[in-house]
Design a protein around this motif. Structure first.
Motif, PDB file in Angstrom:
ATOM      1  N   TRP A  79       0.836  -1.194   0.000  1.00 15.71           N
ATOM      2  CA  TRP A  79       0.000   0.000   0.000  1.00 15.71           C
ATOM      3  C   TRP A  79       0.875   1.250   0.000  1.00 15.71           C
ATOM      4  CZ3 TRP A  79      -0.824   3.421   4.323  1.00 15.71           C
ATOM      5  CH2 TRP A  79      -1.775   4.414   4.067  1.00 15.71           C
ATOM      6  N   GLN A  80       1.917   1.249   0.835  1.00 15.31           N
ATOM      7  CA  GLN A  80       2.788   2.416   0.898  1.00 15.31           C
ATOM      8  C   GLN A  80       3.625   2.556  -0.376  1.00 15.31           C
ATOM      9  OE1 GLN A  80       4.839   2.540   4.679  1.00 15.31           O
ATOM     10  NE2 GLN A  80       2.970   3.137   5.738  1.00 15.31           N
ATOM     11  N   ALA A  81       4.001   1.456  -0.992  1.00 17.98           N
ATOM     12  CA  ALA A  81       4.743   1.526  -2.264  1.00 17.98           C
ATOM     13  C   ALA A  81       3.866   2.175  -3.338  1.00 17.98           C
ATOM     14  CB  ALA A  81       5.186   0.134  -2.696  1.00 17.98           C
ATOM     15  N   ARG A  82       2.586   1.842  -3.347  1.00 19.55           N
ATOM     16  CA  ARG A  82       1.669   2.486  -4.302  1.00 19.55           C
ATOM     17  C   ARG A  82       1.531   3.977  -3.994  1.00 19.55           C
ATOM     18  NH1 ARG A  82      -1.092  -2.216  -3.206  1.00 19.55           N
ATOM     19  NH2 ARG A  82      -2.681  -1.128  -1.993  1.00 19.55           N
ATOM     20  N   GLN A  83       1.496   4.329  -2.718  1.00 19.66           N
ATOM     21  CA  GLN A  83       1.444   5.731  -2.315  1.00 19.66           C
ATOM     22  C   GLN A  83       2.665   6.485  -2.839  1.00 19.66           C
ATOM     23  OE1 GLN A  83       1.456   6.320   1.960  1.00 19.66           O
ATOM     24  NE2 GLN A  83      -0.546   7.284   1.892  1.00 19.66           N
ATOM     25  N   LEU A  84       3.822   5.867  -2.717  1.00 23.84           N
ATOM     26  CA  LEU A  84       5.081   6.521  -3.094  1.00 23.84           C
ATOM     27  C   LEU A  84       5.197   6.749  -4.593  1.00 23.84           C
ATOM     28  CD1 LEU A  84       7.501   4.750  -0.598  1.00 23.84           C
ATOM     29  CD2 LEU A  84       6.681   7.118  -0.511  1.00 23.84           C
ATOM     30  N   GLN A  85       4.342   6.143  -5.376  1.00 19.18           N
ATOM     31  CA  GLN A  85       4.319   6.423  -6.814  1.00 19.18           C
ATOM     32  C   GLN A  85       3.657   7.773  -7.081  1.00 19.18           C
ATOM     33  OE1 GLN A  85       2.338   3.018  -8.519  1.00 19.18           O
ATOM     34  NE2 GLN A  85       4.133   1.706  -8.261  1.00 19.18           N
ATOM     35  N   VAL A 124       2.333   8.562   4.081  1.00 21.94           N
ATOM     36  CA  VAL A 124       1.551   9.394   4.997  1.00 21.94           C
ATOM     37  C   VAL A 124       0.286   8.661   5.412  1.00 21.94           C
ATOM     38  CG1 VAL A 124       2.390  11.561   4.000  1.00 21.94           C
ATOM     39  CG2 VAL A 124       0.252  10.575   3.165  1.00 21.94           C
ATOM     40  N   HIS A 125      -0.299   9.159   6.472  1.00 22.68           N
ATOM     41  CA  HIS A 125      -1.617   8.698   6.912  1.00 22.68           C
ATOM     42  C   HIS A 125      -2.373   9.923   7.396  1.00 22.68           C
ATOM     43  CE1 HIS A 125      -4.751   6.148   8.495  1.00 22.68           C
ATOM     44  NE2 HIS A 125      -4.689   6.843   9.611  1.00 22.68           N
ATOM     45  N   HIS A 126      -3.625  10.053   6.990  1.00 21.11           N
ATOM     46  CA  HIS A 126      -4.448  11.180   7.408  1.00 21.11           C
ATOM     47  C   HIS A 126      -5.395  10.750   8.517  1.00 21.11           C
ATOM     48  CE1 HIS A 126      -3.740  12.911   3.162  1.00 21.11           C
ATOM     49  NE2 HIS A 126      -2.774  13.228   3.978  1.00 21.11           N
ATOM     50  N   THR A 127      -5.541  11.620   9.502  1.00 21.60           N
ATOM     51  CA  THR A 127      -6.434  11.387  10.619  1.00 21.60           C
ATOM     52  C   THR A 127      -7.110  12.708  10.982  1.00 21.60           C
ATOM     53  OG1 THR A 127      -6.594  10.447  12.856  1.00 21.60           O
ATOM     54  CG2 THR A 127      -4.586  11.672  12.341  1.00 21.60           C
ATOM     55  N   VAL A 133       3.484  11.800   8.731  1.00 16.88           N
ATOM     56  CA  VAL A 133       4.464  11.458   7.700  1.00 16.88           C
ATOM     57  C   VAL A 133       5.462  10.480   8.320  1.00 16.88           C
ATOM     58  CG1 VAL A 133       6.160  12.352   6.066  1.00 16.88           C
ATOM     59  CG2 VAL A 133       4.207  13.778   6.739  1.00 16.88           C
ATOM     60  N   PHE A 134       5.736   9.392   7.588  1.00 16.91           N
ATOM     61  CA  PHE A 134       6.571   8.321   8.126  1.00 16.91           C
ATOM     62  C   PHE A 134       7.859   8.135   7.343  1.00 16.91           C
ATOM     63  CE2 PHE A 134       2.070   6.788   8.473  1.00 16.91           C
ATOM     64  CZ  PHE A 134       1.900   7.140   9.793  1.00 16.91           C
ATOM     65  N   ASP A 135       8.848   7.594   8.020  1.00 11.83           N
ATOM     66  CA  ASP A 135      10.045   7.083   7.371  1.00 11.83           C
ATOM     67  C   ASP A 135       9.598   5.905   6.504  1.00 11.83           C
ATOM     68  OD1 ASP A 135      12.419   5.284   7.076  1.00 11.83           O
ATOM     69  OD2 ASP A 135      13.364   6.791   8.342  1.00 11.83           O
ATOM     70  N   THR A 136      10.304   5.634   5.434  1.00  5.29           N
ATOM     71  CA  THR A 136       9.902   4.523   4.559  1.00  5.29           C
ATOM     72  C   THR A 136      10.230   3.154   5.155  1.00  5.29           C
ATOM     73  OG1 THR A 136      11.981   4.722   3.346  1.00  5.29           O
ATOM     74  CG2 THR A 136      10.061   5.863   2.429  1.00  5.29           C
ATOM     75  N   ASP A 137      11.128   3.091   6.132  1.00  3.88           N
ATOM     76  CA  ASP A 137      11.518   1.800   6.711  1.00  3.88           C
ATOM     77  C   ASP A 137      10.416   1.237   7.599  1.00  3.88           C
ATOM     78  OD1 ASP A 137      14.018   1.863   5.516  1.00  3.88           O
ATOM     79  OD2 ASP A 137      14.996   2.737   7.274  1.00  3.88           O
ATOM     80  N   LEU A 138      10.018   0.008   7.314  1.00  2.58           N
ATOM     81  CA  LEU A 138       9.105  -0.746   8.168  1.00  2.58           C
ATOM     82  C   LEU A 138       9.963  -1.626   9.062  1.00  2.58           C
ATOM     83  CD1 LEU A 138       6.433  -1.761   5.524  1.00  2.58           C
ATOM     84  CD2 LEU A 138       6.101  -0.174   7.421  1.00  2.58           C
TER      85      LEU A 138
END
Length: 134
Positions: free
Chosen positions: A17-23, A29-32, A80-85
């Motif tokens: 999901w995050q890889a698709r976001q990064l395109q 990111v996550h919105h709340t 906003v997150f670091d890309t590392d899981l």
């Protein structure tokens, strides 16, 4: 911070999901709706701990917290997150809505390289620990 990872069955689902976001955007990111009152504290090395299948299984360092406005003009918060899981030991977590603060002392520790095989279901992990097996 701890948050349910709605729609994800595995850590790989979150990564995909995050890889698709990064395109489309430069960082995950996550919105709340709510801005964390302890944002400064969270930006000082804090992480979001993702709950997948009723257990905390992975975390991401929070690198920014922004106030934004959505398409309908509502105030929102963008995490906003670091890309590392970073995989963690599985820690059981009951369902809840929104997000919660997580005390550093209550956070599961990170799995070290080679420990992934010990990422077992939280109930079994707790039983083995209680029995003194590990």
């Amino acid at each position: 911070m701890v948050k349910l990872c709605v729609g994800a069955e595995t850590i790989d689902d979150l990564a995909d999901w995050q890889a698709r976001q990064l395109q489309r955007i430069p960082e995950p990111v996550h919105h709340t709706r709510m801005m964390p009152k302890r944002a400064e504290e969270m930006l000082d090395g804090g992480s979001i701990y993702w709950v997948i299948k009723r257990a905390i299984r992975v975390r991401q360092r929070i690198i920014d917290i922004r106030a934004i406005t959505d398409e309908e003009g509502r105030a929102m918060c963008e995490l906003v997150f670091d890309t590392d899981l970073v995989r963690t030991y599985a820690q059981a977590k009951r369902p809840f809505q929104g997000w919660r603060y997580l005390k550093p002392t209550d956070a599961p520790r990170d799995l070290k390289t080679g420990e992934a095989a010990r990422d077992i279901p939280p109930d079994l992990d707790a039983a083995l620990k209680q029995a003194g097996v590990w």
